[in-house]
Design an enzyme around this catalytic site. Structure first.
Site, PDB file in Angstrom:
ATOM      1  N   SER A 134       0.833  -1.110  -0.006  1.00 38.96           N
ATOM      2  CA  SER A 134       0.117  -0.105   0.147  1.00 38.96           C
ATOM      3  C   SER A 134       0.954   1.324  -0.163  1.00 38.96           C
ATOM      4  CB  SER A 134      -0.843  -0.198   1.120  1.00 38.96           C
ATOM      5  OG  SER A 134      -1.822   1.147   1.317  1.00 38.96           O
ATOM      6  N   TYR A 148      -4.395   7.809  -7.021  1.00 38.08           N
ATOM      7  CA  TYR A 148      -3.464   7.215  -6.426  1.00 38.08           C
ATOM      8  C   TYR A 148      -4.110   6.926  -4.895  1.00 38.08           C
ATOM      9  CZ  TYR A 148       0.664   5.025  -4.506  1.00 38.08           C
ATOM     10  OH  TYR A 148       1.573   4.269  -3.984  1.00 38.08           O
ATOM     11  N   LYS A 152      -4.932   3.271  -3.009  1.00 40.29           N
ATOM     12  CA  LYS A 152      -4.464   2.840  -1.930  1.00 40.29           C
ATOM     13  C   LYS A 152      -5.579   2.735  -0.657  1.00 40.29           C
ATOM     14  CE  LYS A 152      -0.564   1.679  -3.571  1.00 40.29           C
ATOM     15  NZ  LYS A 152      -0.246   0.427  -4.098  1.00 40.29           N
TER      16      LYS A 152
END
Length: 272
Positions: A134, A148, A152
């Site tokens: 992660s 992004y 995550k």
């Protein structure tokens, strides 16, 4: 005792560093890459200890077949490391539909497909360790990396749930949460959305805060990863780097203060 590792995104960056470290200590590694030429040096150095597998992690059928191939070849898979991923740079408004979907396909769905593919083997052997790469940006956000960040955050939620579901099968689950590192992630591996002038000031201010000391040395993560893999009771979350923990602590302290300040409203909203 030597372990059998399946690692995605082994062509560069963390993936290649970690694959080599496992091979050097005598583990067996199934290493995936979109282009097997990127694994030539490892193949030449380690021979049959490495199984190179060409995989596009967004292709579910291809991923399932790759995991089967590795299991058939080595007889078991002790550790899955979902490392494949990249970042899309751009304000939320700037990111196109295609860029957004691809970001989630690689960072989230690619990880999901590999996880689902390996679980039947780990359940059958009543052991295993699934490690999801992660980011500290799965715990808090920064501007111009919204997609992004979102990918995550999704990985964090999926993995925390998974850990509760597979514990009874003897399967451990961990999240690795690196802060910034000096890899190709922010350069050649990155994707950049078409820019809008409206966000120029924001980006200029954000880039002005760059501090090279905030970016760790990739090779320094190797020992941490080996410790995580070898731990009899590995943690669910492991932050990598010296910047991540104080940043996360500050963010969560602020969140708790806000929730506390608004708790009377929350309680009233319960209705009874």
């Amino acid at each position: 005792m030597a372990k059998t590792i399946f690692i995605t995104g082994a062509s560069r960056g963390f993936g290649k560093l970690w694959a080599k470290a496992f091979l050097q200590r005598g583990d067996k590694v199934a290493a995936t890459a979109r282009n097997l030429d990127d694994l030539t040096d490892l193949i030449e150095e380690f021979g049959d200890k490495i199984l190179p597998v060409q995989v596009d992690v967004t292709n579910k059928a291809q991923t399932i077949e790759a995991v089967k191939k590795a299991h058939d070849h080595f007889g078991k898979i002790d550790v899955l490391i979902n490392n494949a991923g990249y970042g899309v740079f751009g304000a939320v408004e700037e990111v196109s539909e295609e860029e957004a979907r691809k970001q989630m396909d690689v960072n989230f769905f690619g990880l999901l497909w590999a996880t689902q593919a390996v679980l039947p083997y780990m359940r059958a052997q009543q052991s295993g360790h699934i490690i999801q790469v992660s980011s500290v940006l799965g715990l808090f956000t920064v501007p111009t990396l919204g997609l992004y960040n979102a990918s995550k955050f999704a990985v964090e939620g999926l993995t925390e749930t998974l850990a509760t579901e597979v514990k009874e099968f003897g399967i451990h689950v961990s999240l690795i949460e690196p802060n910034g590192y000096e890899t190709e992630w922010g350069s050649t591996s990155a994707s950049h959305a078409q820019e809008l002038d409206a966000y120029t000031n924001l980006k200029t201010a954000f880039r002005a805060g760059y501090n090279p000391d905030h970016y760790g040395v990739p090779a320094a993560t190797v020992n941490a990863l080996l410790q995580l893999v070898d731990a009899p009771e590995p943690p669910l979350r492991l932050i990598l780097g010296k910047i991540g923990y104080p940043a996360v602590k500050a963010v969560y302290e602020q969140r708790l203060a806000t929730w506390e300040a608004w708790n009377h409203v929350s309680t009233e909203a319960h209705g009874k």
